[in-house]
Scaffold this motif. Structure first.
Motif, PDB file in Angstrom:
ATOM      1  N   LEU A   1      -6.711   4.088   4.783  1.00 10.39           N
ATOM      2  CA  LEU A   1      -6.546   4.407   3.361  1.00 10.39           C
ATOM      3  C   LEU A   1      -7.854   4.912   2.764  1.00 10.39           C
ATOM      4  O   LEU A   1      -7.887   5.888   2.013  1.00 10.39           O
ATOM      5  N   LEU A   2      -8.943   4.222   3.099  1.00 12.85           N
ATOM      6  CA  LEU A   2     -10.231   4.634   2.546  1.00 12.85           C
ATOM      7  C   LEU A   2     -10.752   5.914   3.195  1.00 12.85           C
ATOM      8  O   LEU A   2     -11.504   6.666   2.578  1.00 12.85           O
ATOM      9  N   LYS A   3     -10.350   6.167   4.429  1.00  8.79           N
ATOM     10  CA  LYS A   3     -10.809   7.399   5.084  1.00  8.79           C
ATOM     11  C   LYS A   3     -10.314   8.637   4.340  1.00  8.79           C
ATOM     12  O   LYS A   3     -11.030   9.635   4.240  1.00  8.79           O
ATOM     13  N   ILE A   4      -9.101   8.584   3.857  1.00  9.79           N
ATOM     14  CA  ILE A   4      -8.602   9.770   3.157  1.00  9.79           C
ATOM     15  C   ILE A   4      -9.174   9.849   1.751  1.00  9.79           C
ATOM     16  O   ILE A   4      -9.029  10.863   1.079  1.00  9.79           O
ATOM     17  N   ARG A   5      -9.817   8.784   1.319  1.00  9.30           N
ATOM     18  CA  ARG A   5     -10.547   8.860   0.055  1.00  9.30           C
ATOM     19  C   ARG A   5     -11.974   9.338   0.300  1.00  9.30           C
ATOM     20  O   ARG A   5     -12.559  10.029  -0.529  1.00  9.30           O
ATOM     21  N   GLU A   6     -12.523   8.948   1.440  1.00  5.53           N
ATOM     22  CA  GLU A   6     -13.920   9.281   1.730  1.00  5.53           C
ATOM     23  C   GLU A   6     -14.126  10.790   1.877  1.00  5.53           C
ATOM     24  O   GLU A   6     -15.144  11.325   1.447  1.00  5.53           O
TER      25      GLU A   6
ATOM     26  N   HIS B   1       0.815  -1.216   0.000  1.00  4.92           N
ATOM     27  CA  HIS B   1       0.000   0.000   0.000  1.00  4.92           C
ATOM     28  C   HIS B   1       0.849   1.267   0.000  1.00  4.92           C
ATOM     29  O   HIS B   1       0.368   2.327   0.392  1.00  4.92           O
TER      30      HIS B   1
ATOM     31  N   ALA C   1     -15.640   4.192   5.266  1.00  7.79           N
ATOM     32  CA  ALA C   1     -14.321   3.627   4.980  1.00  7.79           C
ATOM     33  C   ALA C   1     -13.922   2.550   5.973  1.00  7.79           C
ATOM     34  O   ALA C   1     -13.469   1.470   5.596  1.00  7.79           O
TER      35      ALA C   1
ATOM     36  N   ALA D   1     -13.456  -1.393   4.924  1.00  9.69           N
ATOM     37  CA  ALA D   1     -12.128  -1.999   5.056  1.00  9.69           C
ATOM     38  C   ALA D   1     -12.169  -3.384   5.694  1.00  9.69           C
ATOM     39  O   ALA D   1     -11.278  -4.199   5.466  1.00  9.69           O
TER      40      ALA D   1
ATOM     41  N   GLU E   1      -6.594  -0.823   5.326  1.00 13.07           N
ATOM     42  CA  GLU E   1      -7.495  -0.205   4.347  1.00 13.07           C
ATOM     43  C   GLU E   1      -8.435   0.803   4.989  1.00 13.07           C
ATOM     44  O   GLU E   1      -8.971   1.677   4.296  1.00 13.07           O
ATOM     45  N   SER E   2      -8.672   0.699   6.282  1.00 12.05           N
ATOM     46  CA  SER E   2      -9.578   1.645   6.937  1.00 12.05           C
ATOM     47  C   SER E   2      -9.059   3.072   6.798  1.00 12.05           C
ATOM     48  O   SER E   2      -9.776   3.961   6.331  1.00 12.05           O
TER      49      SER E   2
ATOM     50  N   THR F   1      -0.619  12.318   4.426  1.00  8.35           N
ATOM     51  CA  THR F   1      -0.075  10.984   4.171  1.00  8.35           C
ATOM     52  C   THR F   1       1.431  10.892   4.411  1.00  8.35           C
ATOM     53  O   THR F   1       1.928   9.811   4.729  1.00  8.35           O
TER      54      THR F   1
END
Lengths: 266, 313
Positions: free
Chosen positions: A229-234, A32, B274, B278, A226-227, A246
């Motif tokens: 990682l996805l938070k900064i996409r959300e 990642h 998210a 995940a 991934e939690s 990051t």
């Protein structure tokens, strides 16, 4: 390129985790694009031989491979001769910082030893991470229930040590309301996003805390990487905000820490 | 296991955020939004099965975390869903979040969800919020919102523990309409609320109603207990929302229940989409299992009632 400021080695006492071996953890981070991880040891939560924990951590971080593992030893200011643990972290292992787990080590931030530790860490130029929780109290083992760290005393402490860099880990939901606003106003306090919850949580955090003091943290391997990682996409973040969160903010912090360690040892 | 790991390694690439992908962030968001829009327009869902991106169907969402009218809230909440690629969302409860709402409040809560559903039909679904402490009124509310309305399931929260026999008429009524029942379940180390159901309660209720389909929301929070508690009761599926994104949760659920008995839910806006997503995307599972959990199982569960209503899934 990412820097994760909230990573753990070794085994969580209550379950095996998919990435709780060195190889699987570093593979996951590498896959990642995490190039540097600030790492403590799960062992430090319950073990009383903190010196042994920190020694093993320092050795394990030499096997970094594709990911630079930066050790953050743990200091328990309730433990006899903790000053020596602090010294070793700084001088022997050349760590840029330390981590505190006050709830599992059974002390309040109001304890006088914390003020002393902060003063010594400030003098040495060490970053101090504080883990406000390791696990949701609702899901803890029934024979080992550990409440979140109370943040009430922290703002004043941070104010008395303006050169000390404090990194708050897993701080939500323990730090909210007035304590959050007070800490957000302290320029030497940084916040990770591992437990930043609620829809668009990172974006909401930026309404209170300036982006320069928000750090990518994952609480891996306890949490899925991934939690975060996805938070900064959300959240709708600009490219500049993404870069700051990051890696840029953490790189600046660790560079400061590294230079202080070098100066201290020269 | 080797094959699963290989497949999983490929999956990592989909969620990987490289520096380049961050710089493309804005374009990526637009693409995700476009993709979500295209998928929501697909009545059959076949397009989703053929594409490499799995259909993502969130079975547990609330009109919270954002401000405004139901219409304003749903637009904002769907924007967040777009950003992480969630295609369809099931909403329940309303603004009040009363734990034991009287019938008139139930109606107001459900009206708020109905207004949200009207903004994006075919993408936003609704489960009717009922209260077992008012059985007759709940059955009338079911008929208003499900039998004669567009909702497709039942939401039961914390008004009463679900193993109690007073729930039976509600379950029987919902089952006749092919409506699944999503029941909040927790088993808190710090102690449950008086009306809060455990996964074991859920299993008791489900055993009395083998023809009904139950969704154990949160699968007890303490999921290592919750998964085991529902394991022997085949008409209960585990729903993963509302607890921290602890690694290993989805893996254990699949190991003990099978991938066809696990569904993704988020509990957003109180939770982050998210962190909950995940639990599945980060799990050490095959792509096939992830696709089932992320959407195909919900489509299977809602298929019968949606077909009866002429709603494409």
């Amino acid at each position: 390129m990412m820097i994760d400021v909230n990573v753990n080695l070794s085994r969580w006492p209550f379950r095996r985790l998919p990435c709780d071996t060195h190889d699987r953890l570093t593979l996951k981070l590498h896959q990642h694009d995490v190039v540097q991880a600030w790492v403590s040891s799960f062992d430090a939560v319950l073990h009383r031989d903190i010196g042994g924990v920190n020694l093993r951590l320092a050795e394990a971080c030499k096997e970094s491979g594709n990911v630079q593992l930066v050790p953050f030893g743990t200091v328990n200011p309730m433990s006899p001769d903790w000053h020596e643990d602090l010294r070793r972290c700084h001088e022997d292992y050349r760590m840029p910082g330390i981590r505190l787990v006050p709830n599992y080590h059974d002390y309040s931030l109001e304890n006088a030893a914390v003020a002393e530790l902060f003063q010594l860490a400030e003098n040495r130029g060490l970053i101090v991470q504080i883990a406000f929780r390791m696990e949701d109290p609702r899901t803890q083992h029934p024979r080992l229930q550990v409440p979140d760290v109370d943040p009430a005393a922290l703002s004043a402490l941070a104010g008395r040590h303006p050169r000390l860099k404090l990194v708050l880990l897993n701080w939500q939901p323990a730090v909210t309301g007035t304590p959050l606003k007070q800490l957000a106003a302290a320029p030497n306090v940084f916040f990770d996003i591992a437990m930043c919850e609620g829809v668009g949580g990172v974006g909401s955090l930026l309404e209170t805390v300036s982006v320069e003091r928000v750090l990518f943290g994952s609480h891996v391997p306890f949490f899925n990487l991934e939690s975060s990682l996805l938070k900064i996409r959300e959240s709708p973040l600009t490219p500049e905000q993404l870069k700051a969160i990051t890696h840029e903010n953490a790189a600046r912090l660790s560079a400061d820490g590294a230079s202080r360690v070098t100066n201290a040892n020269s | 296991m080797n094959r699963a790991r290989q497949v999983n390694a490929m999956s990592f690439d989909r969620t990987r955020i490289s520096r380049r992908s961050m710089l493309r962030h804005t374009a990526g968001v637009a693409a995700a939004a476009a993709l979500a829009g295209r998928q929501s327009a697909s009545a059959s869902g076949q397009e989703d099965e053929r594409s490499s991106k799995p259909l993502i169907w969130d079975v547990h969402a609330h009109l919270s975390g954002v401000a405004g009218t139901p219409e304003e809230r749903i637009k904002k909440l769907l924007e967040y869903a777009d950003r992480v690629g969630v295609d369809r969302v099931v909403f329940h409860l309303g603004f009040s979040r009363l734990t034991d709402p009287p019938p008139d409040q139930l109606r107001r809560d459900n009206d708020e969800v109905l207004r949200a559903m009207a903004v994006a039909p075919g993408r936003v679904f609704g489960f009717v919020y009922l209260n077992p402490n008012y059985v007759d009124e709940s059955i009338r509310e079911f008929d208003r919102c499900v039998t004669d309305g567009p909702m497709v399931g039942v939401k039961l929260w914390v008004a009463a523990r679900c193993h109690e026999s007073r729930l039976d008429p509600i379950v029987q009524h919902a089952t006749r309409a092919k409506a699944p029942i999503l029941q909040h379940t927790w088993l808190k180390t710090v102690g449950n609320m008086p009306g809060e159901s455990t996964p074991a309660d859920m299993a008791q209720l489900a055993a009395r109603h083998p023809q009904a389909t139950f969704i154990a929301a949160h699968v007890g929070g303490n999921w290592e207990h919750g998964i085991r508690a529902i394991r022997a009761t085949g008409n209960v599926v585990a729903e993963l929302s509302g607890s921290d994104p602890t690694a290993g949760m989805a893996e254990m659920a699949v190991r003990e229940l099978g991938a066809d008995r696990v569904v993704y839910g988020s509990d957003y806006g109180g939770r982050s989409l998210a962190s909950q997503l995940a639990k599945v995307t980060g799990a050490d599972l095959s792509d096939e299992a992830k696709h089932l959990i992320l959407g195909l199982n919900v489509r299977r569960i809602l298929g019968p009632i949606c077909r009866d209503k002429g709603i494409g899934v």
